[in-house]
Motif scaffolding. Structure first.
Motif, PDB file in Angstrom:
ATOM      1  N   LYS A 199      43.140  79.956  26.971  1.00  0.00           N
ATOM      2  CA  LYS A 199      43.356  79.080  27.917  1.00  0.00           C
ATOM      3  C   LYS A 199      44.692  78.573  27.765  1.00  0.00           C
ATOM      4  O   LYS A 199      45.031  78.474  26.774  1.00  0.00           O
ATOM      5  CB  LYS A 199      42.239  78.250  28.175  1.00  0.00           C
ATOM      6  N   ILE A 200      45.406  77.919  28.849  1.00  0.00           N
ATOM      7  CA  ILE A 200      46.561  77.126  28.848  1.00  0.00           C
ATOM      8  C   ILE A 200      46.125  75.750  28.934  1.00  0.00           C
ATOM      9  O   ILE A 200      45.493  75.308  29.983  1.00  0.00           O
ATOM     10  CB  ILE A 200      47.633  77.710  29.769  1.00  0.00           C
ATOM     11  N   SER A 201      46.789  74.914  28.146  1.00  0.00           N
ATOM     12  CA  SER A 201      46.639  73.469  28.493  1.00  0.00           C
ATOM     13  C   SER A 201      47.349  72.783  29.603  1.00  0.00           C
ATOM     14  O   SER A 201      48.126  73.740  29.976  1.00  0.00           O
ATOM     15  CB  SER A 201      46.950  72.680  27.225  1.00  0.00           C
ATOM     16  N   PRO A 202      46.801  71.602  30.222  1.00  0.00           N
ATOM     17  CA  PRO A 202      47.725  70.835  30.865  1.00  0.00           C
ATOM     18  C   PRO A 202      49.067  70.385  29.980  1.00  0.00           C
ATOM     19  O   PRO A 202      49.062  70.651  28.744  1.00  0.00           O
ATOM     20  CB  PRO A 202      46.778  69.804  31.522  1.00  0.00           C
ATOM     21  N   ILE A 203      49.919  69.491  30.473  1.00  0.00           N
ATOM     22  CA  ILE A 203      51.019  69.163  29.869  1.00  0.00           C
ATOM     23  C   ILE A 203      50.466  68.002  28.862  1.00  0.00           C
ATOM     24  O   ILE A 203      49.959  67.102  29.103  1.00  0.00           O
ATOM     25  CB  ILE A 203      52.039  68.425  30.771  1.00  0.00           C
ATOM     26  N   VAL A 204      50.959  68.138  27.571  1.00  0.00           N
ATOM     27  CA  VAL A 204      50.450  67.235  26.638  1.00  0.00           C
ATOM     28  C   VAL A 204      51.796  66.326  26.021  1.00  0.00           C
ATOM     29  O   VAL A 204      52.837  67.218  25.450  1.00  0.00           O
ATOM     30  CB  VAL A 204      49.977  68.083  25.418  1.00  0.00           C
ATOM     31  N   LYS A 205      51.846  65.119  26.229  1.00  0.00           N
ATOM     32  CA  LYS A 205      52.980  64.319  25.625  1.00  0.00           C
ATOM     33  C   LYS A 205      52.626  63.991  24.153  1.00  0.00           C
ATOM     34  O   LYS A 205      51.455  63.442  23.925  1.00  0.00           O
ATOM     35  CB  LYS A 205      53.187  63.162  26.596  1.00  0.00           C
ATOM     36  N   THR A 206      53.766  64.190  23.377  1.00  0.00           N
ATOM     37  CA  THR A 206      53.634  63.602  22.073  1.00  0.00           C
ATOM     38  C   THR A 206      55.124  62.923  21.585  1.00  0.00           C
ATOM     39  O   THR A 206      55.772  62.903  22.470  1.00  0.00           O
ATOM     40  CB  THR A 206      53.207  64.531  21.007  1.00  0.00           C
ATOM     41  N   GLN A 207      55.126  62.398  20.224  1.00  0.00           N
ATOM     42  CA  GLN A 207      56.329  61.709  19.968  1.00  0.00           C
ATOM     43  C   GLN A 207      57.655  62.874  20.175  1.00  0.00           C
ATOM     44  O   GLN A 207      58.676  62.522  20.043  1.00  0.00           O
ATOM     45  CB  GLN A 207      56.278  61.273  18.709  1.00  0.00           C
ATOM     46  N   PHE A 208      57.158  64.187  20.365  1.00  0.00           N
ATOM     47  CA  PHE A 208      58.338  65.081  20.089  1.00  0.00           C
ATOM     48  C   PHE A 208      58.961  65.581  21.514  1.00  0.00           C
ATOM     49  O   PHE A 208      59.864  66.086  21.474  1.00  0.00           O
ATOM     50  CB  PHE A 208      57.929  66.307  19.291  1.00  0.00           C
ATOM     51  N   GLY A 209      57.894  65.276  22.390  1.00  0.00           N
ATOM     52  CA  GLY A 209      58.218  65.571  23.868  1.00  0.00           C
ATOM     53  C   GLY A 209      57.001  66.108  24.521  1.00  0.00           C
ATOM     54  O   GLY A 209      56.193  65.459  24.294  1.00  0.00           O
ATOM     55  N   TYR A 210      57.243  67.044  25.471  1.00  0.00           N
ATOM     56  CA  TYR A 210      56.229  67.614  26.195  1.00  0.00           C
ATOM     57  C   TYR A 210      55.765  69.127  25.907  1.00  0.00           C
ATOM     58  O   TYR A 210      56.574  70.055  25.903  1.00  0.00           O
ATOM     59  CB  TYR A 210      56.604  67.476  27.802  1.00  0.00           C
ATOM     60  N   PHE A 263      48.476  66.458  19.603  1.00  0.00           N
ATOM     61  CA  PHE A 263      48.415  67.796  19.647  1.00  0.00           C
ATOM     62  C   PHE A 263      47.439  68.568  19.149  1.00  0.00           C
ATOM     63  O   PHE A 263      46.976  69.402  20.027  1.00  0.00           O
ATOM     64  CB  PHE A 263      50.059  68.150  18.989  1.00  0.00           C
ATOM     65  N   LEU A 264      47.008  68.278  18.162  1.00  0.00           N
ATOM     66  CA  LEU A 264      45.658  68.949  17.361  1.00  0.00           C
ATOM     67  C   LEU A 264      44.657  68.725  18.342  1.00  0.00           C
ATOM     68  O   LEU A 264      43.961  69.606  18.455  1.00  0.00           O
ATOM     69  CB  LEU A 264      45.611  68.054  16.004  1.00  0.00           C
ATOM     70  N   THR A 265      44.411  67.492  18.803  1.00  0.00           N
ATOM     71  CA  THR A 265      43.119  66.987  19.335  1.00  0.00           C
ATOM     72  C   THR A 265      43.112  68.033  20.741  1.00  0.00           C
ATOM     73  O   THR A 265      42.024  68.614  21.119  1.00  0.00           O
ATOM     74  CB  THR A 265      43.159  65.762  19.602  1.00  0.00           C
ATOM     75  N   ASN A 266      44.217  68.092  21.480  1.00  0.00           N
ATOM     76  CA  ASN A 266      44.280  68.925  22.679  1.00  0.00           C
ATOM     77  C   ASN A 266      44.096  70.392  22.222  1.00  0.00           C
ATOM     78  O   ASN A 266      43.523  71.078  22.937  1.00  0.00           O
ATOM     79  CB  ASN A 266      45.539  68.501  23.370  1.00  0.00           C
ATOM     80  N   ALA A 267      44.743  70.877  21.199  1.00  0.00           N
ATOM     81  CA  ALA A 267      44.572  72.366  20.844  1.00  0.00           C
ATOM     82  C   ALA A 267      43.250  72.664  20.416  1.00  0.00           C
ATOM     83  O   ALA A 267      42.579  73.736  20.895  1.00  0.00           O
ATOM     84  CB  ALA A 267      45.565  72.670  19.606  1.00  0.00           C
ATOM     85  N   ILE A 268      42.419  71.768  19.786  1.00  0.00           N
ATOM     86  CA  ILE A 268      41.052  71.918  19.141  1.00  0.00           C
ATOM     87  C   ILE A 268      40.136  72.085  20.464  1.00  0.00           C
ATOM     88  O   ILE A 268      39.206  73.166  20.485  1.00  0.00           O
ATOM     89  CB  ILE A 268      40.578  70.850  18.214  1.00  0.00           C
TER      90      ILE A 268
END
Length: 331
Positions: A264-275, A253-258
């Motif tokens: 801008k809005i990110s593409p879909i990012v999958k983590t242990q918590f969901g999408y 999550f952090l890497t994609n946010a940084i």
């Protein structure tokens, strides 16, 4: 044996027990203290030793959760776990004390006394005087001797740790690797960003949200409608300010946010918590200090990490080799 004789023997036995009744309780209490709750390479840990420390720990729990903490039915399993954890700590301590003699690093009594005296003086000073320190010990069901014995063991164990880590060093490559992997720890000021996100359970829902965003829907409205994050959904998905090196957040999550430009809005990012769909509202970024500027700091961190790893690795090996018997049912 006839019934008459048997009844006489039973009567005599009962009479003897009654005569000794006044001593029976004290003998039982003394015997209870000597009950063995664990053996470490043939050395015994008694219930008396265990109880002294357990009762002191119990005071801390009672301060936090009330005087009836130990007697509540719902705390039975927790008390059992606390006791088992404490027994494991005593076993670990005993292994280290034994290793001090085996490795021939046992400090002299004079050295131990000197270090214990220093620790005692410091503790008294922090408590605000001897009377206050003694009252603190009393509150935790400890004596001055208990404190000094505890500190004496710490002096010995520190010698064992020193022996384990005496040859630990770090290379330039290890320092550079750590610096590159943790560069956000070494900016002139901590980098931070204000972040919002929409968290959903499935990829299909995330695609639906992204599609609505692309059609012009407001991020905040969709967060309130779809997000399953209870802490941010009512705030339009806003998580507030997040530091780049915050370990409380998922690394992906952090890497994609940084990496995301402001607004801008990110593409879909999958983590242990969901999408997640992420939006960065604001960033504050500062100059990264060069490796040479922070080399000494990096070395201190990496060296401490390697020492801790060496201690864990060595101790785990010793524990596997040790002959340990635990009598949990006697606690």
């Amino acid at each position: 044996m006839n019934l008459k004789r048997l009844s006489i023997i039973l009567a005599i036995t009962l009479f003897v027990n009654l005569l000794g009744g006044c001593e029976l309780i004290s003998k039982t209490e003394e015997g209870e203290k000597k009950t063995v709750v664990a053996k470490v390479n043939g050395e015994k840990i008694t219930k008396g030793e265990f109880e002294k420390i357990f009762q002191s720990q119990l005071v801390q729990y009672e301060m936090m959760y009330g005087q009836d903490f130990a007697t509540k039915k719902e705390n039975e399993e927790l008390i059992k776990n606390i006791k088992e954890d404490l027994l494991n700590e005593l076993i670990n301590e005993r292994i280290l004390l034994q290793k001090a003699k085996e490795l021939n690093v046992q400090p002299s009594q004079e050295e131990i006394d000197k270090e214990v005296a220093k620790a005692y003086d410091e503790a008294v000073k922090q408590a605000g005087g001897e009377d206050k320190f003694n009252k603190t010990l009393e509150a935790f069901k400890m004596t001055v001797d208990d404190f000094k014995n505890y500190m004496a063991n710490r002096v010995v164990i520190d010698k064992v740790y020193d022996e384990i880590i005496k040859d630990v060093t770090v290379s330039e490559d290890e320092l550079l690797k750590y610096y590159n992997e943790n560069m956000y720890d070494y900016t002139e000021k901590p980098n931070k960003m204000n972040v919002s996100h929409i968290l959903v359970e499935t990829e299909d829902t995330a695609k639906k949200v992204l599609e609505e965003l692309n059609k012009g829907a407001k991020f905040e409205d969709l967060a309130k409608k779809y997000s399953i994050d209870p802490g941010s959904k009512d705030k339009g998905g806003n998580l507030g300010d997040i530091y780049y090196n915050d370990d409380n957040y998922d690394k992906t999550f952090l890497t994609n946010a940084i990496a995301l430009p402001v607004g801008k809005i990110s593409p879909i990012v999958k983590t242990q918590f969901g999408y997640h769909i992420i939006k960065v509202n604001k960033k504050e970024e500062y100059r990264l200090k060069t490796f040479d500027e922070v080399k000494d700091q990096v070395k201190e961190v990496v060296l401490e990490q390697k020492k801790a790893e060496k201690i864990d690795e060595t101790f785990n090996k010793w524990k596997e080799e040790a002959k340990i018997t635990k009598y949990i049912d006697r606690l």
